[in-house]
Design an enzyme around this catalytic site. Structure first.
Site, PDB file in Angstrom:
ATOM      1  N   LYS A  34       7.053  -4.937  -0.030  1.00 24.43           N
ATOM      2  CA  LYS A  34       6.794  -4.220   1.173  1.00 24.43           C
ATOM      3  C   LYS A  34       5.849  -4.973   1.739  1.00 24.43           C
ATOM      4  O   LYS A  34       5.222  -5.137   2.940  1.00 24.43           O
ATOM      5  CB  LYS A  34       7.222  -2.933   1.185  1.00 24.43           C
ATOM      6  CG  LYS A  34       6.945  -1.946   2.388  1.00 24.43           C
ATOM      7  CD  LYS A  34       7.420  -1.736   2.898  1.00 24.43           C
ATOM      8  CE  LYS A  34       7.772  -0.368   3.709  1.00 24.43           C
ATOM      9  NZ  LYS A  34       9.074   0.081   4.209  1.00 24.43           N
ATOM     10  N   ASP A  82      10.809   5.837   4.581  1.00 24.80           N
ATOM     11  CA  ASP A  82      11.947   6.124   4.623  1.00 24.80           C
ATOM     12  C   ASP A  82      12.422   6.924   5.613  1.00 24.80           C
ATOM     13  O   ASP A  82      13.475   6.610   5.520  1.00 24.80           O
ATOM     14  CB  ASP A  82      12.601   6.787   2.542  1.00 24.80           C
ATOM     15  CG  ASP A  82      12.224   5.764   2.293  1.00 24.80           C
ATOM     16  OD1 ASP A  82      12.179   3.881   1.769  1.00 24.80           O
ATOM     17  OD2 ASP A  82      10.889   5.586   1.127  1.00 24.80           O
ATOM     18  N   TYR A  89     -21.655 -10.509  -6.088  1.00 22.91           N
ATOM     19  CA  TYR A  89     -22.039  -8.773  -7.565  1.00 22.91           C
ATOM     20  C   TYR A  89     -23.512  -8.647  -6.962  1.00 22.91           C
ATOM     21  O   TYR A  89     -24.114  -8.444  -5.283  1.00 22.91           O
ATOM     22  CB  TYR A  89     -20.819  -9.301  -8.631  1.00 22.91           C
ATOM     23  CG  TYR A  89     -20.923  -8.614  -9.071  1.00 22.91           C
ATOM     24  CD1 TYR A  89     -19.912  -7.258  -8.568  1.00 22.91           C
ATOM     25  CD2 TYR A  89     -21.042  -8.494 -10.233  1.00 22.91           C
ATOM     26  CE1 TYR A  89     -19.366  -6.276  -9.444  1.00 22.91           C
ATOM     27  CE2 TYR A  89     -21.012  -7.322 -11.333  1.00 22.91           C
ATOM     28  CZ  TYR A  89     -20.182  -6.208 -10.999  1.00 22.91           C
ATOM     29  OH  TYR A  89     -19.695  -4.729 -11.129  1.00 22.91           O
TER      30      TYR A  89
END
Length: 439
Positions: free
Chosen positions: A94, A162, A39
């Site tokens: 998924k 799909d 960081y």
């Protein structure tokens, strides 16, 4: 045959940690120096490099291996419009498949947005986060408009699984089924039941493979789609017949291929018997196909029957497509996933089915052998060879069609790298998962 009970499924999702995914760091953060590198102030060096040269984000962040799986939950397979929250387990699943089969990382994004344009705006705003977008479980016709717009307006691959995943896998099966039954794909009569995302995308893909558009007869809940019907959206109208050719039973007479993406029990044994000799039947309603496998085989013993299920031959499962298509697209920094890349994936799958099948794969499915033919027209989804067969072909297609921003020079080396990468990923992930179950 049921592989699990409801209780087992819920326990799997609940324990030993809720859900199916966890985000973990890949860099140490156990000292003051580690903290300053991870960081502030060390992170500023990476930020400045990327600001000066945006392409270096692929070097200093995980963006180039990160896919957003994004849904509104309006068309979840087998469940319908259950909303984005209830759809989240599917999106997490998924992510598991992307990681398991292609070492691709995923953030699932479940958007509570009803308007298509607002959905598009939200996804576009996330482009700096991801190397690619996998749209999932969005109802038709909105899914077509959403994908078309995002593909046009984003500079990273956008892929509605799909639609195109189903098209690629069933397309591979069509290629081989035509060869096995000695059919010319240009003369194929195809009857499609289900005019949603998958049905329309499969039909468009079959046209790319050589099927004549006029030989595709598409049915929705109101019957055959034809020009005499009112209220057709432009996506259905693309496959409208010139006239009403009759009922499903009438149109199926002499048909070569049935593609079902609808609901169980829509196809009868009499309908199958009326089709051409040795018909091709892809009955992919979930979880129960349009006709039970034994019924189809009784009506036409030499038919090529495929379903979405693993307990019957010829499972048409999208997991044989999307992880590998994205792997090839990401590795070439492709700006899109185009038709050539999808055809390359389907062709590679079709060719792999003709190769000798290792005994380990046969054992995984509880069979003595698998051989190219009526009951084996596409590779099994758990076949690890899909990685090295499909991914390079997708990458080549990206390069040949000019959408790749990074070229691969040595494809033999690339295949070896793919296998080594996935093996290393499995070694890490398996040990990590096992740690949850150790006493």
């Amino acid at each position: 045959m049921a592989l699990f009970t409801k209780e087992e499924a819920l326990e799997y999702h609940n324990a030993p940690r809720c859900g199916k995914v966890e985000v973990v760091p890949v860099k140490p953060c156990g000292s003051q120096k580690d903290l300053s590198l991870a960081y502030s102030p060390g992170v500023a060096e990476a930020c400045k490099e990327i600001h000066a040269a945006p392409e270096t984000a692929a070097l200093y962040t995980n963006r180039s291996n990160l896919v957003g799986v994004i849904t509104d939950g309006t068309a979840v397979l087998g469940l319908g419009n259950i909303g984005p929250l209830a759809a989240k387990p599917v999106m997490e699943g998924k992510g598991v498949l992307f990681k398991t089969f292609a070492d691709i990382d995923v953030f699932d994004i479940n958007l509570d947005i009803k308007d298509a344009d607002q959905f598009i705006a939200a996804v576009k705003a996330m482009e700096p986060t991801f190397g690619g977008i996998n749209l999932e479980d969005i109802k038709a016709p909105e899914c077509f408009y959403i994908e078309e717009t995002l593909k046009r307006e984003m500079d990273i691959p956008v892929f509605h699984d799909d639609q195109h995943g189903t098209a690629v896998i069933s397309g591979a099966a069509i290629i081989n089924a035509c060869e096995i039954t000695n059919r010319d794909i240009k003369k194929l009569k195809v009857v499609v039941v289900g005019a949603g995302a998958a049905g329309i995308a499969c039909s468009k893909f079959y046209v790319e493979l050589g099927v004549k558009r006029e030989n595709i007869f598409m049915f929705d809940s109101r019957g055959l789609i034809h020009t005499g019907r009112e209220g057709l959206n432009k996506y259905k109208a693309e496959f409208a017949q010139d006239k009403d050719c009759g009922s499903l039973a009438e149109v199926l007479k002499g048909a070569d291929c049935f593609l079902g993406l609808s609901a169980k029990d829509l196809l009868s044994k009499d309908m199958v018997a009326s089709m051409a000799d040795n018909p091709i039947i892809f009955a992919m309603a979930n979880p129960d196909p349009e006709i039970p496998y034994p019924d189809a085989k009784e009506a036409s013993p030499h038919c090529i029957m495929g379903t979405g299920r693993s307990d019957f031959p010829n499972q048409i499962n999208n997991v044989s497509g999307f992880p590998y298509i994205f792997r090839g697209a990401l590795d070439t920094c492709a700006t899109e996933i185009n038709e050539a890349m999808k055809i390359a994936a389907a062709s590679a799958l079709a060719k792999l089915a003709k190769e000798p099948v290792p005994q380990s794969i046969c054992e995984a499915y509880g069979v003595e052998s698998l051989e190219f033919g009526t009951d084996y027209v596409i590779p099994k989804p758990l076949d690890p060879r899909i990685l090295e067969w499909v991914v390079p072909e997708v990458a080549k297609a990206a390069m040949e069609t000019g959408v790749a921003r990074l070229n691969i020079d040595d494809f033999d080396a690339y295949k070896n790298e793919l296998t080594a990468r996935l093996e290393a990923s499995h070694k890490r992930v398996n040990a990590f998962v096992a740690s949850y179950y150790s006493k």
